[in-house]
Design an enzyme around this catalytic site. Structure first.
Site, mmCIF file in Angstrom:
data_model
loop_
_atom_site.group_PDB
_atom_site.id
_atom_site.type_symbol
_atom_site.label_atom_id
_atom_site.label_comp_id
_atom_site.label_asym_id
_atom_site.label_seq_id
_atom_site.Cartn_x
_atom_site.Cartn_y
_atom_site.Cartn_z
ATOM 1 N N LYS A 93 0.686 -1.358 -0.129
ATOM 2 C CA LYS A 93 -0.508 -0.215 0.345
ATOM 3 C C LYS A 93 0.850 1.302 0.010
ATOM 4 C CE LYS A 93 -4.244 -1.520 2.227
ATOM 5 N NZ LYS A 93 -5.448 -1.734 2.558
ATOM 6 N N ASP A 129 -9.819 2.398 1.644
ATOM 7 C CA ASP A 129 -9.758 2.605 3.293
ATOM 8 C C ASP A 129 -10.720 3.742 4.069
ATOM 9 O OD1 ASP A 129 -8.851 0.006 2.957
ATOM 10 O OD2 ASP A 129 -6.647 0.577 3.168
ATOM 11 N N ALA A 156 -1.340 5.683 13.969
ATOM 12 C CA ALA A 156 -0.454 5.669 12.773
ATOM 13 C C ALA A 156 0.273 4.701 11.605
ATOM 14 C CB ALA A 156 1.076 5.842 13.394
ATOM 15 N N ALA A 159 -3.650 1.488 8.036
ATOM 16 C CA ALA A 159 -5.074 1.857 7.892
ATOM 17 C C ALA A 159 -5.377 2.614 8.908
ATOM 18 C CB ALA A 159 -6.029 0.353 8.638
HETATM 19 P P1 NAP Z 1 -0.188 -1.729 10.139
HETATM 20 O O1 NAP Z 1 0.418 -1.150 8.622
HETATM 21 O O2 NAP Z 1 1.519 -2.562 10.347
HETATM 22 O O3 NAP Z 1 -0.475 -0.798 11.331
HETATM 23 C C1 NAP Z 1 -0.670 -1.152 12.589
HETATM 24 C C2 NAP Z 1 -0.633 -0.455 13.917
HETATM 25 O O4 NAP Z 1 -0.854 -1.301 14.979
HETATM 26 C C3 NAP Z 1 0.386 0.564 14.400
HETATM 27 O O5 NAP Z 1 0.048 1.392 14.814
HETATM 28 C C4 NAP Z 1 1.044 -0.248 15.201
HETATM 29 O O6 NAP Z 1 1.876 0.638 16.173
HETATM 30 C C5 NAP Z 1 0.219 -1.323 16.264
HETATM 31 N N1 NAP Z 1 0.662 -2.366 16.055
HETATM 32 C C6 NAP Z 1 0.929 -3.636 15.814
HETATM 33 N N2 NAP Z 1 0.757 -4.554 16.700
HETATM 34 C C7 NAP Z 1 1.134 -3.508 17.449
HETATM 35 C C8 NAP Z 1 0.308 -4.476 19.536
HETATM 36 N N3 NAP Z 1 1.299 -5.332 19.110
HETATM 37 N N4 NAP Z 1 -0.277 -3.524 19.865
HETATM 38 C C9 NAP Z 1 -0.324 -2.074 20.115
HETATM 39 N N5 NAP Z 1 0.162 -1.393 19.086
HETATM 40 C C10 NAP Z 1 -0.148 -2.463 18.000
HETATM 41 O O7 NAP Z 1 -1.149 -2.651 9.621
HETATM 42 P P2 NAP Z 1 -2.381 -2.434 8.593
HETATM 43 O O8 NAP Z 1 -2.344 -2.617 7.467
HETATM 44 O O9 NAP Z 1 -2.621 -0.604 9.003
HETATM 45 O O10 NAP Z 1 -3.556 -3.205 9.312
HETATM 46 C C11 NAP Z 1 -4.344 -2.788 10.665
HETATM 47 C C12 NAP Z 1 -5.344 -3.495 10.937
HETATM 48 O O11 NAP Z 1 -6.509 -2.856 9.782
HETATM 49 C C13 NAP Z 1 -5.480 -4.640 10.712
HETATM 50 O O12 NAP Z 1 -6.304 -5.705 11.314
HETATM 51 C C14 NAP Z 1 -6.207 -5.283 8.996
HETATM 52 O O13 NAP Z 1 -6.746 -6.113 9.134
HETATM 53 C C15 NAP Z 1 -7.087 -3.741 9.579
HETATM 54 N N6 NAP Z 1 -7.632 -3.215 8.024
HETATM 55 C C16 NAP Z 1 -9.002 -4.369 7.593
HETATM 56 C C17 NAP Z 1 -9.696 -3.456 6.939
HETATM 57 C C18 NAP Z 1 -11.002 -3.458 6.323
HETATM 58 O O14 NAP Z 1 -11.731 -3.085 5.889
HETATM 59 N N7 NAP Z 1 -11.649 -3.454 7.129
HETATM 60 C C19 NAP Z 1 -9.327 -2.345 5.593
HETATM 61 C C20 NAP Z 1 -7.496 -2.054 6.435
HETATM 62 C C21 NAP Z 1 -7.047 -2.812 7.167
HETATM 63 P P3 NAP Z 1 3.679 0.727 15.916
HETATM 64 O O15 NAP Z 1 3.655 2.208 14.935
HETATM 65 O O16 NAP Z 1 3.401 1.270 17.734
HETATM 66 O O17 NAP Z 1 4.026 -0.117 15.437
#
Ligand code: NAP
Length: 310
Positions: A93, A129, A156, A159
Site C-alpha cells: 500500500k 480504506d 499511525a 489503515a
Molecule cells: P500496519 O500498517 O502494520 O499498522 C499496525 C498498527 O498497529 C501500527 O500503528 C502499530 O503500532 C500497531 N500495532 C501493531 N502491533 C501492535 C500491538 N501488538 N499492540 C499495539 N499496537 C500494535 O497494519 P495495517 O495494514 O494498518 O492493518 C491494521 C489492521 O487494520 C489489521 O487488523 C487489518 O486487518 C485492519 N484492516 C482492515 C481493513 C478492513 O477493510 N476492515 C482494511 C485494512 C486494514 P506501531 O506504529 O507502534 O508499530
C-alpha cells in the site's frame, strides 16, 4: 468459472502480458486482481467476481502473489495484460506510491494506495480504506463520521493513518490517535495538521492516557492487528476498557471471524459494537465503482462476505 481460491504468481502475469501462460487460458478473461504477499486469505475475489457477474461483464478477478521486489514489474505488466485495475494489500500500500502516474489527493494524504486503475495505459492510484470506513460507520451506527469525536487505536499504521486522514477530511469535532510508538503517532498528527490544518491529538496506548481520552470521545476504532489471531488481547488495556460505557460506539477494523477481545469487552460494558466486515465491504464497493465509473452492486457483494473464505 471464477478462480476465487487459486493463487497466481507475478511470473504468470508477465506471461499474460505476452499473451501466454495459465492466466491466458482462463474464462472469462482476467481483467482485475489483488496483489499482496500473503494473498491467499483475501475475501476480495468472491466479492468482486460476484459484482462482475451481476454487471454482466465477461471478466474475472484473481489473486496474484506479488513480493515487494516483484511489484514494479507487476504494475508495469497491467496495461499490456489488458487489466482494468488491481487492489493492493500488505505489503504494497505504501511502496506503490512512487510507481503511479497519478495519485488521488486522498491517497496522497493517506500515504497509501489500495486501488489502481489503468487509464489509457497509465496507472492511477486511489485509497478507498478511509471512505470505506466512513460508509461502514454510517451504516453500522446510523451516524455520519463527521459528527463524531474519534479515538483511533493504532492511528499511525497503514489503515489507521487512512482513517485518521478521513476523519480530518470530514471535519470530525475531535480526533485522537493512540499509537504503541507515540513518536510515530505524533509524526502523523503533525503531518495532518500541516497538510489539512486540522488538530490531531496523539497519545501512547497506556491506560492512564486512554482513561482521560475515553471520557471525551464517541467512537473508538481499533486499527491495530490485535484481534486477528485468536487469543489476542484487546488493544485497550484492562483498566481503561472498564471506562467504556453505553454511549460509546466501538468499531474493530479486524474481520477475522470470531468476536475480538475488544468487542467482547465493549459489548460487556453496554457499548454499541461492529466488526471490520462492513469496512471490507465498502472499501471493495468503492473500488468496483472506481473501476467501472458507476455504482457497484452493494447487496450482491455483501452476500459473499457471509462466507468470506471463498
Ligand atoms: P500496519 O500498517 O502494520 O499498522 C499496525 C498498527 O498497529 C501500527 O500503528 C502499530 O503500532 C500497531 N500495532 C501493531 N502491533 C501492535 C500491538 N501488538 N499492540 C499495539 N499496537 C500494535 O497494519 P495495517 O495494514 O494498518 O492493518 C491494521 C489492521 O487494520 C489489521 O487488523 C487489518 O486487518 C485492519 N484492516 C482492515 C481493513 C478492513 O477493510 N476492515 C482494511 C485494512 C486494514 P506501531 O506504529 O507502534 O508499530
Amino acid at each position: 468459472m471464477s478462480n476465487n481460491a487459486a493463487v497466481f504468481s507475478a511470473a504468470d502475469l508477465a506471461l499474460l502480458a505476452r499473451g501466454e501462460g495459465p492466466l491466458k487460458t482462463l474464462q472469462p478473461p482476467v481483467r482485475l486482481a489483488i496483489f499482496g504477499d500473503p494473498v491467499a486469505h483475501s475475501a476480495s475475489p468472491s466479492m468482486q467476481n460476484a459484482a462482475l457477474k451481476v454487471r454482466g461483464l465477461e471478466a474475472q478477478y484473481v489473486r496474484i502473489r506479488v513480493t515487494p521486489e516483484e511489484l514494479p514489474d507487476a504494475l508495469r505488466n497491467l496495461a499490456p495484460a489488458g487489466f482494468v485495475g488491481v487492489s493492493l494489500t500488505i505489503p504494497h500500500k505504501q511502496s506503490s506510491l512512487p510507481l503511479m502516474d497519478e495519485i488521488s489527493r486522498e491517497a496522497h494524504l493517506m500515504g497509501a494506495i489500495n486501488t489502481v486503475k489503468v487509464v489509457e495505459g497509465k496507472l492511477h492510484g486511489y485509497n478507498t480504506d478511509g471512505p470505506g470506513l466512513s460508509a461502514a460507520i454510517r451504516e453500522e451506527f446510523g451516524i455520519p463520521l463527521k459528527d463524531l469525536r474519534v479515538l483511533i487505536l493504532g492511528g499511525a499504521g497503514g489503515a489507521g493513518r487512512a482513517i485518521t486522514v478521513q476523519c480530518a477530511l470530514e471535519g470530525c469535532p475531535s480526533i485522537t490517535i493512540a499509537n504503541r510508538n507515540p513518536a510515530k503517532g505524533q509524526s502523523v498528527a503533525s503531518e495532518i495538521h500541516q497538510s489539512l490544518g486540522k488538530e490531531v491529538s496523539s497519545l501512547s496506548l497506556e491506560a492512564e492516557n486512554l482513561r482521560t481520552s475515553l471520557s471525551s470521545v464517541d467512537l473508538i476504532i481499533n486499527a491495530t492487528p490485535l484481534g486477528m489471531k485468536s487469543g489476542d488481547p484487546s488493544p485497550l488495556p484492562h483498566q481503561s476498557g472498564g471506562l467504556l460505557s453505553p454511549h460509546h460506539l466501538v468499531y474493530d477494523t479486524v474481520y477475522s471471524g470470531g468476536e475480538t477481545a475488544l468487542l467482547w469487552q465493549a459489548r460487556g460494558m453496554g457499548a454499541r459494537c461492529a466488526s471490520g466486515f462492513s469496512m471490507l465491504l465498502h472499501q471493495g464497493v468503492l473500488q468496483n465503482a472506481l473501476w467501472f465509473a458507476e455504482p457497484a452492486p452493494v447487496e450482491t457483494m455483501r452476500a459473499t462476505l457471509a462466507t468470506p473464505r471463498g
